[in-house]
Design a protein around this motif. Structure first.
Motif, PDB file in Angstrom:
ATOM      1  N   GLU A  53       0.859  -1.185   0.000  1.00  0.00           N
ATOM      2  CA  GLU A  53       0.000   0.000   0.000  1.00  0.00           C
ATOM      3  C   GLU A  53       0.887   1.224   0.000  1.00  0.00           C
ATOM      4  N   TYR A  54       0.975   1.882  -1.153  1.00  0.00           N
ATOM      5  CA  TYR A  54       2.082   2.755  -1.464  1.00  0.00           C
ATOM      6  C   TYR A  54       2.353   3.911  -0.514  1.00  0.00           C
ATOM      7  N   PRO A  55       1.466   4.852  -0.287  1.00  0.00           N
ATOM      8  CA  PRO A  55       2.004   6.011   0.449  1.00  0.00           C
ATOM      9  C   PRO A  55       2.490   5.648   1.846  1.00  0.00           C
ATOM     10  N   GLU A  56       1.837   4.673   2.490  1.00  0.00           N
ATOM     11  CA  GLU A  56       2.263   4.327   3.851  1.00  0.00           C
ATOM     12  C   GLU A  56       3.473   3.408   3.841  1.00  0.00           C
TER      13      GLU A  56
END
Lengths: 368, 195
Positions: free
Chosen positions: B35-38
């Motif tokens: 889950e990219y931004p995190e």
């Protein structure tokens, strides 16, 4: 309470409660079915699915609803404005109406019609009209193609669907959904019709036809996006489009609910409360529908028609005879073996008859 | 072969994926997306994105000598260089203007390959999205400057090799200079012609 209020108030009150419950349950079910479908299909494709709006994406349906409501509503200039406007409304009406005869639990049928099953089948088949109305009113070739396919498919699958229900009516001797559930109450609430040979076959046929009836994959030819854009709802946007979706999901819910009622014993089951049994069975069937969608590619039109007319229809006819035999034969193991034998033999025979000619080895005229 | 066996086989495949997504790790067939931004995957060293200008120690001490080779080699022509001059009008070995238009740059890395002075390298930075493409995406000389330490951090293998080569060249040069000085001092004076 009955002593304090006049009779007519009680009638109106019960009517209002039923209407409010169904009008609330239908859309909410649909909203969360979209989320469930996206989640399950996502997991089947090694994705996570929506998980940003709220915990586990639980508010995603609300966000989608707001998005759909605020979108521009486009009506094509050459479209028939009345038909184009009415179709999405008319498609939701039968989808909501059929909730009335579904027994959600012990004594939880909104209207216990003595022709409940007939009512369900009659009302749910009117969906075809709304779909064709939408496709005709849009004045778009893709819409029209989708509508034509929809009519052909629904008319074809209506026949084996209704005929697969006939054994159940034969055995219970009633068209009321409530009576059908009560007839499956033996063995501590586990004497479901699916545990009989004819019941198993009828359940499979009914379920397949039900999936075809609500235009879900692999029977989603009317809205085949790779062939005809979006089929009958090509020219719809905003909330009208959402209404088509709502009808589709409510149909898949009610079809699963009816399949559970007819063959899986409805709300019958040991220990747990009746409504819980009912929703568990329904959601298992809905999960299988989603599972189908995550697995199977779309049928070709000829395969679709062949399956309905050449395979399912003869099987249902044989199944009716087997159910009749079951009704009159004495309750012994011989009865089970004989009906199972007849059904598997006819299944095998129909399969052989349906197999096209496939040469062992391809013969080339000019090659080699 | 009974009707439907193929379908059941196919459905077992999807069921397996569905169950694996809950109970299996990313390398055993479960969900392997991040889950990219995190969370993010560890950056690969050879990953390249958008060039930057390298300086040693201080930002004034940049390696670029404004030779214009990268600008000439750049396939989409996104580099613009103007040489700096001193007060007397003599050309200096540094750029006055060094602009890269990131809306045009295609991250090919040819500037890095072409540069003979080890001055321009491909970065790992990729989150440069912004609402203004006319001004914010045109990076000027000072926006492009990054230190050698940063280069060593993101691409240790390349940076180590380049630093070693440069040090060696420097030493060789020094040795040669020392040799030349020594040769000059120890050179035997020509004997005066005998008369």
């Amino acid at each position: 309470m009955a002593g304090f209020l006049p009779d007519w108030v009680l009638v109106i009150k019960s009517v209002l409660i039923s209407i409010a419950a169904i009008a609330f349950l239908g859309p909410v079910t649909m909203m969360y079915l979209t989320l469930l479908e996206r989640k399950v299909v996502g997991r089947m494709q090694n994705r996570i699915g929506p998980n940003r709006v709220g915990k586990w994406g639980l508010l995603q349906p609300l966000a989608d609803g707001v998005k759909m409501l605020t979108k521009e509503d486009i009506v094509p200039t050459p479209a028939d404005p009345i038909a184009h406007f009415l179709a999405p409304i008319l498609i939701v009406v039968p989808a909501l109406l059929v909730f009335a005869v579904i027994p959600f639990g012990r004594g939880m049928t909104a209207v216990d019609l003595n022709v409940g099953l007939l009512f369900f089948i009659a009302i749910s088949s009117t969906t075809t009209l709304a779909i064709f109305m939408a496709s005709w009113g849009s004045r778009n070739k893709f819409s029209l193609l989708g509508g034509m396919r929809s009519v052909a498919q629904m008319v074809s699958y209506e026949v084996p669907m209704v005929l697969s229900v006939v054994p159940v009516i034969l055995i219970t001797g009633s068209l009321s959904t409530n009576d059908i559930v009560l007839a499956q109450g033996g063995w501590g609430g586990l004497k479901w019709f699916i545990f009989t040979p004819w019941g198993l076959l009828a359940f499979i046929i009914f379920y397949l036809c039900g999936v075809a009836e609500c235009n879900r994959s692999p029977f989603d030819l009317p809205e085949a996006e790779s062939e005809i854009v979006a089929g009958f709802h090509t020219e719809y946007s905003g909330m009208k489009f959402a209404l088509f979706y709502m009808a589709e999901f409510m149909n898949s819910f009610t079809i699963s609910a009816l399949a559970a009622t007819l063959f899986l014993g409805g709300w019958q089951g040991p220990v747990l409360p009746s409504w819980l049994w009912f929703f568990m069975k329904t959601y298992v069937l809905i999960f299988i529908m989603i599972w189908f969608r995550g697995t199977l590619p779309r049928f070709r039109v000829d395969q679709l028609m062949n399956l309905a007319w050449k395979f399912l229809l003869p099987l249902t006819l044989i199944n009716i005879f087997v159910a009749g035999f079951w009704y009159f034969a004495p309750n012994t193991i011989v009865r089970v073996l004989m009906s199972a034998g007849v059904l598997s033999l006819s299944f095998w025979g129909l399969q052989k008859l349906n197999q096209g000619y496939a040469p062992e080895k391809r013969v080339y005229q000019f090659g080699d | 072969m009974i009707f439907g066996t193929g379908i059941i086989k196919g459905m077992l495949v999807t069921l397996k994926a569905f169950l694996a997504s809950y109970f299996k790790g990313p390398h055993e067939g479960g969900i392997f997306t991040v889950e990219y931004p995190e969370k993010r995957l560890a950056e690969k060293e050879r990953f390249r994105n958008f060039p930057f200008l390298l300086y040693d120690q201080t930002p004034e001490n940049l390696r670029c000598v404004a030779c214009d080779i990268c600008a000439k080699e750049c396939p989409p022509k996104c580099i613009y260089i103007v040489r700096d001059f001193d007060k007397e009008g003599r050309p200096l070995k540094r750029p006055a203007i060094f602009d890269i238009d990131f809306t045009v740059c295609m991250n090919c890395g040819i500037c890095e390959e072409a540069c003979p002075f080890d001055a321009i390298f491909m970065d790992h930075e990729f989150e440069i999205a912004g609402p203004d493409r006319q001004n914010k995406m045109l990076y000027h000389r000072d926006d492009l400057l990054k230190s050698n330490e940063y280069f060593n951090k993101i691409r240790p293998t390349d940076a180590g090799a380049i630093d070693a080569r440069r040090r060696e060249a420097e030493e060789k040069k020094k040795a040669a200079a020392a040799q030349a000085v020594k040769a000059k001092t120890t050179q035997p004076q020509p004997e005066p012609p005998k008369t």
